[in-house]
Motif scaffolding. Structure first.
Motif, PDB file in Angstrom:
ATOM      1  N   SER A 138       7.527   7.125   0.292  1.00 52.64           N
ATOM      2  CA  SER A 138       6.645   6.825   1.418  1.00 52.64           C
ATOM      3  C   SER A 138       5.179   6.910   1.009  1.00 52.64           C
ATOM      4  O   SER A 138       4.824   7.572   0.039  1.00 52.64           O
ATOM      5  CB  SER A 138       6.907   7.791   2.579  1.00 52.64           C
ATOM      6  N   GLY A 140       1.617   7.496   3.338  1.00 52.92           N
ATOM      7  CA  GLY A 140       1.121   7.768   4.684  1.00 52.92           C
ATOM      8  C   GLY A 140       0.054   6.792   5.144  1.00 52.92           C
ATOM      9  O   GLY A 140      -0.310   5.844   4.452  1.00 52.92           O
ATOM     10  N   THR A 141      -0.464   7.057   6.328  1.00 52.95           N
ATOM     11  CA  THR A 141      -1.450   6.193   6.954  1.00 52.95           C
ATOM     12  C   THR A 141      -2.859   6.439   6.408  1.00 52.95           C
ATOM     13  O   THR A 141      -3.568   5.502   6.050  1.00 52.95           O
ATOM     14  CB  THR A 141      -1.453   6.436   8.479  1.00 52.95           C
ATOM     15  N   ASP A 145      -2.973  11.275   3.001  1.00 49.18           N
ATOM     16  CA  ASP A 145      -1.546  11.469   3.289  1.00 49.18           C
ATOM     17  C   ASP A 145      -0.710  11.400   2.016  1.00 49.18           C
ATOM     18  O   ASP A 145      -1.131  10.845   0.996  1.00 49.18           O
ATOM     19  CB  ASP A 145      -1.041  10.414   4.277  1.00 49.18           C
TER      20      ASP A 145
END
Length: 185
Positions: A138, A140-141, A145
Motif C-alpha cells: 500500500s 497512503g494518501t 503515510d
C-alpha cells in the motif's frame, strides 16, 4: 533469579523489552530442528540458507494465541509473525510471490536480551511450518503515510513457540547449528 518475590511464582523484574529486530526464514522441508524442554538446541539445514529480513524499529511483531476446547479436550497454539517493509518495489513483489508458495520455520530475533546480554530468538512453526496468511502492499494518501508491504505469517502448532538455545554474540552462531550461511535482505 534475584528478583523472585514469591516462592513458586515469580513476578519478575521490570526488565523486559518488546519488538522484533529480524525475522529469519528457513524452508520447512530443509530444516531439521532438535527440540528439548521448550528449546531449539540444534538446527541442521545442510546446504540451505537462513534468509534474514531486517525491519525498522517498531514495525515487526510475533504473537502466540492458545486455543483450548473443554468439550473436545484439545489445545493448540496459533503463532503469528508480522513483517513490514518500507517502499513498494518489484524486488519485494517478486520475493513475496516466492514466499507465498513456501512453508517456513520462522526465527524471530527479538530486542529482548537474555542473561548473557545477547538477543533472544524464538522459533515459530517448528512442527507444521508457517505460511503466508495475508499480505498488503500500500501507499497512503499523504506524503508521510506508509508506503510498502506488510506480510503476516501464521502457524498452528501442538506446542508453544520454542526459544532458540543461547547464542554467543550474533544470531545462529551456536556451534552445533549447521547451515550454509545467512543471507540478509
Amino acid at each position: 533469579m534475584a528478583c523472585d518475590l514469591i516462592k513458586g511464582h515469580s513476578i519478575g523484574c521490570r526488565d523486559g523489552i518488546g519488538g522484533v529486530v529480524t525475522l529469519w526464514f528457513a524452508q520447512f522441508d530443509e530444516a531439521t530442528l532438535t527440540l528439548a524442554s521448550g528449546e531449539v538446541t540444534d538446527l541442521e539445514m545442510g546446504s540451505a540458507h537462513l534468509h534474514g529480513y531486517h525491519m525498522k524499529r517498531g514495525v515487526g511483531s510475533i504473537t502466540e494465541t492458545v486455543t483450548g476446547s473443554s468439550e473436545n479436550g484439545t489445545v493448540f497454539y496459533t503463532q503469528t509473525a508480522v513483517l513490514k517493509f518500507n517502499k513498494l518495489s518489484k524486488e519485494y513483489q517478486n520475493e513475496l510471490r516466492l514466499i507465498a508458495q513456501q512453508r517456513l520455520v520462522i526465527f524471530a530475533e527479538l530486542n529482548e536480551l537474555n542473561d548473557a546480554g545477547v538477543r533472544t530468538v524464538m522459533a515459530l512453526g517448528a512442527h507444521n511450518g508457517c505460511e503466508l496468511s495475508t499480505g498488503t502492499g500500500s501507499s497512503g494518501t499523504a506524503l508521510g503515510d506508509f508506503n510498502g508491504y506488510e506480510w503476516t505469517f501464521e502457524a498452528q502448532e501442538p506446542f508453544p513457540m520454542y526459544e532458540v538455545a543461547d547464542m554467543t554474540a550474533v544470531a545462529f552462531d551456536q556451534g552445533a547449528f549447521t547451515y550454509a550461511g545467512k543471507v540478509v535482505s
